[in-house]
Design an enzyme around this catalytic site. Structure first.
Site, PDB file in Angstrom:
ATOM      1  N   ASP A  68      -7.668  -7.906  13.153  1.00  0.00           N
ATOM      2  CA  ASP A  68      -7.224  -9.243  13.562  1.00  0.00           C
ATOM      3  C   ASP A  68      -8.099  -9.802  14.680  1.00  0.00           C
ATOM      4  OD1 ASP A  68      -6.354  -7.336  15.379  1.00  0.00           O
ATOM      5  OD2 ASP A  68      -4.222  -7.752  15.082  1.00  0.00           O
ATOM      6  N   ASP A 121       0.820  -1.210   0.000  1.00  0.00           N
ATOM      7  CA  ASP A 121       0.000   0.000   0.000  1.00  0.00           C
ATOM      8  C   ASP A 121       0.858   1.266   0.000  1.00  0.00           C
ATOM      9  OD1 ASP A 121      -2.470  -1.094  -0.170  1.00  0.00           O
ATOM     10  OD2 ASP A 121      -3.136  -0.597   1.845  1.00  0.00           O
TER      11      ASP A 121
END
Length: 505
Positions: free
Chosen positions: A266, A113
């Site tokens: 997560d 990214d």
């Protein structure tokens, strides 16, 4: 007359309110202590009876099959999300490409990214270098950063070649798995169809960088030793650490895959997969090298995300957990009370308000008696439990306590923002890595100018430090105990952090 009125306000309003506040803190203190004792009893049980994951779950080393060849091995996707990781991208890509797994049974997916054209070019060159050596490596980019890490991982799952894979290993840009990592983790998933996640522990290559990294090492070692070990052993559930883990693709897909509704994608995934009845296993013996933030500013941003995200996720998932019909009520109680409410929310409030606000303020209320067990014995036992996880740093426990109390202020603020969905609830600042894992630098480092005293100044820490210092001076002048010693040390810790003389530049 005015003095009499003030005395009445004090005796009828301020003292009862303060007593009530102290009583609440004492109750929370007991809850935190009981939880800590419980986790450590589980750890002792594991150690005494040698209840290693290999004894609880079936594990067999991968065997070569002459007839089918490498097709005996399942397909594994290794994802490496990164964002402008100039100092460490070669480490993670190199470590992933050195994994000893058949070349035609593993795909390395670099999710870049980066917005810096120079770094993007260097990442592409690194991927091309390994591709020329026969590694099946893909460098995937997108035209926006929506969802940050979760968005990158979600986009990465949409590529057609991912459907070939059975399992997905994830490593952040500063993580370096050992070559045999997949050989040690994947067999758990192959032989135990009820398992969805195998989590390894972190090993810190720059723990000796400075005092702040040593104290981070103590906290994180305790997290793995107590929280992850006890959760894995007793409930087959714990929070995914976001990296150094291997997922079963079927479990992820059943739970809906990655979501970017919070900054702890997560933990979000782990809770949803756990609520579908899947089990997790933590393998303490498998270590993955990683880097700790050595700059105080970077560490503060990280702790804000690690406290704000869970609180916000708790707000969004409480009813979903309560209404879930796939798991037993005891597991739902564990997730809501122990995993979320006590460890991710209550402990931050308690640590800051009790040790940094209530105790210092108590010097002005001689009528209120705070029992010794809450100020000495309980904190001593909890600190002892933490120190056991990192024996080499036992002599640093006093510094660790003082520093943890300082950081509790930031965690409390982050927790408030998460619960109330404040303005910074979805703030994501990538934790800056300095490449401390490198003995010899692979790339020319970009030297940043040293911050001046005004740029280093942290006003919140300064304000709390000055307040505690005033309380210490008052207790020294008018008190009858040695309580001012702790207050002077705690105020000094806040002021040092406030000036910015902690960590590296």
């Amino acid at each position: 007359m005015e003095t009499m009125w003030l005395r009445q306000v004090r005796s009828l309003l301020m003292v009862p309110m303060f007593k009530c506040l102290v009583a609440i803190c004492l109750v929370i203190s007991l809850l935190v202590f009981v939880e800590s004792v419980y986790m450590n009893i589980v750890v002792i049980y594991v150690k005494l009876f040698k209840r290693k994951p290999e004894k609880i779950y079936k594990w067999e080393a991968m065997q070569e099959d002459i007839e089918v060849g490498d097709h005996n091995y399942p397909m594994v996707l290794v994802q490496i999300p990164m964002y402008n990781e100039r100092e460490v991208f070669q480490l993670s890509i190199g470590a992933a490409c050195r994994l000893t797994w058949p070349l035609d049974r593993v795909i390395i997916q670099v999710l870049d990214d980066s917005t810096d054209p120079t770094i993007m070019e260097m990442v592409s060159m690194e991927c091309a270098k390994w591709a020329s050596k026969g590694i099946n490596i893909k460098c995937e980019r997108r035209d926006n950063r929506n969802g940050y890490k979760a968005g990158a991982l979600k986009q990465g799952m949409k590529h057609s070649y991912v459907k070939q894979c059975n399992y997905i290993a994830i490593f952040d840009a500063d993580f370096q798995p050992e070559p045999d990592y997949l050989h040690r983790t994947v067999p758990f998933l192959i032989h135990n169809p009820e398992l969805a996640l195998v989590q390894a522990r972190w090993k810190f290559v720059n723990a000796n960088k400075c005092l702040m990294t040593r104290m981070q090492e103590m906290s994180l070692n305790y997290h793995f030793m107590a929280e992850q070990e006890s959760g894995s052993t007793r409930h087959a559930f714990f929070g995914f650490n976001g990296t150094a883990g291997v997922w079963r693709l079927a479990g992820m897909e059943e739970a809906g895959g990655w979501k970017d509704r919070t900054t702890v994608e997560d933990m979000d995934l782990a809770v949803r997969v756990g609520l579908h009845g899947w089990k997790f296993v933590f393998v303490n013996d498998i270590e993955v090298k990683s880097e700790l933030p050595s700059q105080f500013k970077a560490f503060r941003f990280q702790q804000h995300r690690w406290s704000c995200g869970p609180a916000n996720l708790f707000r969004k998932m409480t009813m979903e957990i309560i209404l879930n019909k796939r798991v037993m009520i005891w597991k739902k109680l564990y997730v809501i009370y122990s995993f979320f409410f006590l460890r991710k929310i209550l402990v931050h409030f308690f640590t800051f308000f009790f040790y940094c606000i209530v105790l210092p303020t108590s010097v002005f209320f001689y009528e209120v008696n705070i029992p010794t067990w809450s100020t000495i014995y309980v904190p001593f036992m909890i600190t002892l439990f933490t120190a056991i996880a990192t024996p080499r740093s036992f002599y640093l426990v006093v510094f660790w306590v003082l520093f943890e109390n300082v950081m509790a202020m930031h965690r409390t603020k982050g927790t408030f923002i998460g619960l109330l969905e404040g303005g910074r609830v979805n703030e994501w600042v990538v934790t800056e890595k300095l490449g401390d894992a490198l003995q010899t630098k692979l790339l020319p480092q970009v030297k940043k100018p040293r911050n001046g005293i005004l740029q280093r100044l942290n006003l919140k820490e300064m304000m709390v430090g000055i307040y505690i210092l005033c309380c210490a001076c008052y207790d020294f002048a008018f008190g009858s105990t040695l309580f001012y010693i702790y207050l002077f040390m705690q105020s000094l810790a806040f002021i040092i952090c406030g000036i910015g003389f902690v960590g590296t530049d």
